[in-house]
Design a protein around this motif. Structure first.
Motif, PDB file in Angstrom:
ATOM      1  N   GLY A   1       0.695  -1.233   0.095  1.00  0.00           N
ATOM      2  CA  GLY A   1       0.111  -0.131   0.164  1.00  0.00           C
ATOM      3  C   GLY A   1       0.652   1.169   0.074  1.00  0.00           C
ATOM      4  N   VAL A   2       0.041   2.515   0.114  1.00  0.00           N
ATOM      5  CA  VAL A   2       0.705   3.707   0.044  1.00  0.00           C
ATOM      6  C   VAL A   2       0.444   4.365   1.672  1.00  0.00           C
ATOM      7  N   ILE A   3       1.205   4.696   2.285  1.00  0.00           N
ATOM      8  CA  ILE A   3       0.833   5.418   3.684  1.00  0.00           C
ATOM      9  C   ILE A   3       0.977   6.851   3.582  1.00  0.00           C
ATOM     10  N   LYS A   4       0.210   7.600   3.950  1.00  0.00           N
ATOM     11  CA  LYS A   4       0.256   9.006   3.963  1.00  0.00           C
ATOM     12  C   LYS A   4      -0.099   9.572   5.359  1.00  0.00           C
ATOM     13  N   CYS A   5       0.313  10.284   5.838  1.00  0.00           N
ATOM     14  CA  CYS A   5      -0.102  11.224   7.034  1.00  0.00           C
ATOM     15  C   CYS A   5       0.481  12.668   6.912  1.00  0.00           C
ATOM     16  N   GLN A   6      -0.386  13.606   7.629  1.00  0.00           N
ATOM     17  CA  GLN A   6       0.065  15.047   7.620  1.00  0.00           C
ATOM     18  C   GLN A   6       1.266  15.301   8.833  1.00  0.00           C
ATOM     19  N   MET A   7       2.060  16.287   8.575  1.00  0.00           N
ATOM     20  CA  MET A   7       2.740  16.703   9.734  1.00  0.00           C
ATOM     21  C   MET A   7       2.775  18.046  10.179  1.00  0.00           C
ATOM     22  N   GLY A   8       2.382  18.212  11.510  1.00  0.00           N
ATOM     23  CA  GLY A   8       2.465  19.379  12.359  1.00  0.00           C
ATOM     24  C   GLY A   8       1.325  20.429  11.876  1.00  0.00           C
ATOM     25  N   ASP A   9       0.236  20.038  11.154  1.00  0.00           N
ATOM     26  CA  ASP A   9      -0.665  20.860  10.575  1.00  0.00           C
ATOM     27  C   ASP A   9      -2.191  20.283  10.927  1.00  0.00           C
ATOM     28  N   VAL A  10      -2.877  21.112  10.998  1.00  0.00           N
ATOM     29  CA  VAL A  10      -4.298  20.568  11.260  1.00  0.00           C
ATOM     30  C   VAL A  10      -4.693  19.823   9.916  1.00  0.00           C
ATOM     31  N   LEU A  11      -5.733  19.287   9.992  1.00  0.00           N
ATOM     32  CA  LEU A  11      -6.098  18.461   8.618  1.00  0.00           C
ATOM     33  C   LEU A  11      -7.365  18.900   8.384  1.00  0.00           C
ATOM     34  N   HIS A  12      -7.234  20.480   7.955  1.00  0.00           N
ATOM     35  CA  HIS A  12      -8.316  20.977   7.453  1.00  0.00           C
ATOM     36  C   HIS A  12      -7.870  21.824   6.326  1.00  0.00           C
ATOM     37  N   TYR A  13      -8.117  21.729   5.149  1.00  0.00           N
ATOM     38  CA  TYR A  13      -7.707  22.404   4.133  1.00  0.00           C
ATOM     39  C   TYR A  13      -8.197  23.764   3.827  1.00  0.00           C
ATOM     40  N   VAL A  14      -7.575  24.985   3.595  1.00  0.00           N
ATOM     41  CA  VAL A  14      -8.251  26.291   3.233  1.00  0.00           C
ATOM     42  C   VAL A  14      -7.911  26.424   1.851  1.00  0.00           C
ATOM     43  N   LEU A  15      -8.830  26.636   1.032  1.00  0.00           N
ATOM     44  CA  LEU A  15      -8.513  26.918  -0.424  1.00  0.00           C
ATOM     45  C   LEU A  15      -7.805  28.192  -0.672  1.00  0.00           C
ATOM     46  N   GLY A  16      -6.518  27.975  -1.361  1.00  0.00           N
ATOM     47  CA  GLY A  16      -5.450  28.906  -1.370  1.00  0.00           C
ATOM     48  C   GLY A  16      -4.707  28.742  -2.544  1.00  0.00           C
ATOM     49  N   ALA A  17      -3.734  29.560  -2.972  1.00  0.00           N
ATOM     50  CA  ALA A  17      -3.053  29.328  -4.414  1.00  0.00           C
ATOM     51  C   ALA A  17      -2.203  28.259  -4.004  1.00  0.00           C
ATOM     52  N   GLU A  18      -1.683  28.132  -2.766  1.00  0.00           N
ATOM     53  CA  GLU A  18      -0.630  27.003  -2.431  1.00  0.00           C
ATOM     54  C   GLU A  18      -1.128  25.620  -1.981  1.00  0.00           C
ATOM     55  N   MET A  19      -2.343  25.650  -1.730  1.00  0.00           N
ATOM     56  CA  MET A  19      -3.122  24.424  -1.425  1.00  0.00           C
ATOM     57  C   MET A  19      -2.673  23.719  -0.221  1.00  0.00           C
ATOM     58  N   GLU A  20      -2.034  24.296   0.799  1.00  0.00           N
ATOM     59  CA  GLU A  20      -1.417  23.838   1.698  1.00  0.00           C
ATOM     60  C   GLU A  20      -2.451  23.825   3.130  1.00  0.00           C
ATOM     61  N   PRO A  21      -1.975  22.915   4.042  1.00  0.00           N
ATOM     62  CA  PRO A  21      -3.024  22.929   5.287  1.00  0.00           C
ATOM     63  C   PRO A  21      -2.667  24.170   6.071  1.00  0.00           C
ATOM     64  N   ARG A  22      -3.666  24.754   6.845  1.00  0.00           N
ATOM     65  CA  ARG A  22      -3.530  25.932   7.548  1.00  0.00           C
ATOM     66  C   ARG A  22      -2.853  25.520   8.796  1.00  0.00           C
ATOM     67  N   LYS A  23      -1.926  26.411   9.266  1.00  0.00           N
ATOM     68  CA  LYS A  23      -1.011  26.238  10.292  1.00  0.00           C
ATOM     69  C   LYS A  23      -1.827  26.514  11.669  1.00  0.00           C
ATOM     70  N   GLU A  24      -2.320  25.389  12.110  1.00  0.00           N
ATOM     71  CA  GLU A  24      -3.331  25.367  13.427  1.00  0.00           C
ATOM     72  C   GLU A  24      -3.116  24.119  14.255  1.00  0.00           C
ATOM     73  N   ALA A  25      -3.907  24.296  15.240  1.00  0.00           N
ATOM     74  CA  ALA A  25      -3.662  23.123  16.261  1.00  0.00           C
ATOM     75  C   ALA A  25      -4.253  21.847  15.459  1.00  0.00           C
ATOM     76  N   ALA A  26      -3.930  20.657  15.955  1.00  0.00           N
ATOM     77  CA  ALA A  26      -4.054  19.296  15.370  1.00  0.00           C
ATOM     78  C   ALA A  26      -4.194  18.436  16.906  1.00  0.00           C
ATOM     79  N   LEU A  27      -5.099  18.686  17.767  1.00  0.00           N
ATOM     80  CA  LEU A  27      -5.185  18.095  18.931  1.00  0.00           C
ATOM     81  C   LEU A  27      -6.155  16.819  18.802  1.00  0.00           C
ATOM     82  N   PHE A  28      -6.995  16.638  17.720  1.00  0.00           N
ATOM     83  CA  PHE A  28      -8.032  15.497  17.853  1.00  0.00           C
ATOM     84  C   PHE A  28      -8.791  15.675  18.973  1.00  0.00           C
ATOM     85  N   ASP A  29      -9.290  17.307  18.998  1.00  0.00           N
ATOM     86  CA  ASP A  29     -10.117  17.567  19.999  1.00  0.00           C
ATOM     87  C   ASP A  29     -11.747  17.598  19.644  1.00  0.00           C
ATOM     88  N   LYS A  30     -11.846  16.885  18.794  1.00  0.00           N
ATOM     89  CA  LYS A  30     -13.409  16.801  18.106  1.00  0.00           C
ATOM     90  C   LYS A  30     -13.723  15.619  17.733  1.00  0.00           C
TER      91      LYS A  30
END
Length: 448
Positions: free
Chosen positions: A130-159
């Motif tokens: 398989g292929v294994i993917k994960c996010q590093m240091g960023d919240v798993l919430h994408y904001v539409l923008g030119a660079e299409m990068e995740p927004r730098k926010e907390a990723a605490l699994f708090d919800k």
């Protein structure tokens, strides 16, 4: 006479001494020159190795996928928490957690990352590749923008929070999907699909740790699309997850065409030569035709499907692969976004020119200069962008008897504009004609 011979002997000795001195001087010069160029070669080689190693260590942080998540507290400095500790403490859970943390049967192999905050590895999960993917240091919430990068926010699994009922979680999922894909009559069915995936151990109940993992992954466009298209041929299967790490089906060939070369060589290859090299390393034309049909079918899958319309915002060869039967398989779907989300984001974007109204590389709208706002309607549909990606791929080596008609249809396809009902009819007609032309040519070959 004796004097002449003596003088001559002295002269020869002097010349010999000068020659010897010259040889010694030349030897010393050559030695210094050799040592200098040897030192220079060692220095350059060391620099190249250092740059490659630095680049690799920055891009490839797979050990951190297993061991590290950065948690940002508003009042405390960043602290490093172990993902498996979160699993063992009951914060997160998922179908891959036990293999990752207890059994050590989820193995990260070759690094495929292109960005440091989006880790991608080939690997194995027991007997499955398989292929294994994960996010590093960023919240798993994408904001539409030119660079299409995740927004730098907390990723605490708090919800969702402790005490949240299953019914409340269902409401959260429903509201999130409504915001992402728009108001639809079948949102309840889509929410049910998401909840079935959230139940990682398939015991018929969604625990709070499973809900936290599922909620985090649901923020990602790629995971959402995998859930929506889980029964479609050209979408890799979502095999499992643990927190913000997920495992997908492996795609054997990870680009439509081209050959990989070391990055240092890439700098010296002219773009024209590079395009020619890409075309040299392709399958036979009937196989290219079959792969191309797969891409056209994928366009159908995401165009006004059961759960809405999705826009392909990066239609490059590196995002499409194929298996050993030459069936197209998607490699990267992070830049395929719900049309509803894109329209909403573009409507709020300020602009001075059309160039300000671009999302990713291929989703473009126009700038309304009277309001200084981007219009929400995309200029080109997915099909037009797919045909542009396939033009050189299909025309090179095409059989002479269909080349003229194929070229005509591809250019008609690339000229598609707008999103009106009339365009939708034209869209379907062009897509079906192109598929029919390709199938008719390869239907009696072994490659079909």
């Amino acid at each position: 006479m004796v004097v002449i011979f003596a003088y001559t002997e002295l002269l020869l000795l002097a010349v010999a001494d000068v020659c010897l001195s010259y040889r010694q001087a030349r030897f010393s010069y050559l030695k210094v020159k050799y040592l200098f160029f040897t030192w220079l070669a060692v220095f350059i080689s060391s620099w190249v190795v250092y740059v490659q190693y630095s680049s690799y260590t920055e891009l490839c942080r797979g050990h951190e996928c297993k061991s590290t998540i950065w948690a940002h507290e508003s009042t405390n400095p960043p602290q490093c928490l172990c993902q498996c500790d979160k699993y063992r403490k009951g914060v997160i859970d998922g179908s891959a957690c036990s293999s990752l943390c207890d059994k050590d049967t989820l193995y990260l192999g070759k690094c495929l990352s292109t960005k440091s905050n989006n880790q991608v590895y080939s690997g194995s999960w027991g007997d499955l590749e398989g292929v294994i993917k994960c996010q590093m240091g960023d919240v798993l919430h994408y904001v539409l923008g030119a660079e299409m990068e995740p927004r730098k926010e907390a990723a605490l699994f708090d919800k969702p929070t402790k005490g949240t009922s299953v019914e409340k979680f269902k409401e959260m999922v429903f509201s999130h999907l409504k915001a992402k894909v728009g108001e639809q009559a079948n949102l309840v069915d889509l929410a049910s699909l998401v909840l079935s995936v959230a139940d990682g151990n398939k015991d018929g109940h969604i625990s709070l740790p499973e809900a936290k993992s599922a909620w985090a992954l649901l923020q990602l466009n790629e995971v959402l699309l995998m859930i929506i298209l889980q029964d479609k041929e050209h979408t890799p299967k979502l095999l499992g997850f643990c927190g913000d790490l997920y495992v997908t089906e492996k795609v054997q060939y990870t680009s439509l065409y081209g050959v990989s070369v070391p990055w240092l060589m890439e700098l010296w290859i002219p773009s024209g030569v590079r395009r020619s090299m890409d075309q040299w390393f392709t399958p036979s034309w009937p196989r290219k035709a079959k792969i191309s049909i797969g891409l056209l079918e994928f366009v159908e899958d995401v165009f006004h499907g059961t759960f809405g319309n999705f826009l392909m915002c990066d239609v490059s060869a590196a995002n499409f692969g194929y298996n050993d039967k030459h069936d197209l398989k998607m490699v990267d779907m992070r830049r395929i976004v719900p049309e509803a989300s894109l329209r909403e984001a573009m409507r709020d974007r300020r602009c001075e020119a059309d160039e300000d109204c671009v999302y990713g590389t291929d989703c473009r709208t126009s700038c309304d200069l009277t309001k200084r706002r981007c219009t929400p309607e995309v200029i080109q549909p997915n099909l037009a962008k797919a045909c542009l990606a396939l033009r050189d791929y299909l025309l090179r080596g095409a059989p002479s008897e269909i080349r003229e008609e194929l070229e005509k249809q591809l250019y008609s396809c690339m000229a598609l504009k707008g999103t009106t009902d009339q365009m939708e009819m034209e869209h379907s007609l062009i897509l079906n004609n192109l598929k029919t032309l390709l199938w008719k040519k390869i239907s009696y070959t072994k490659d079909s």
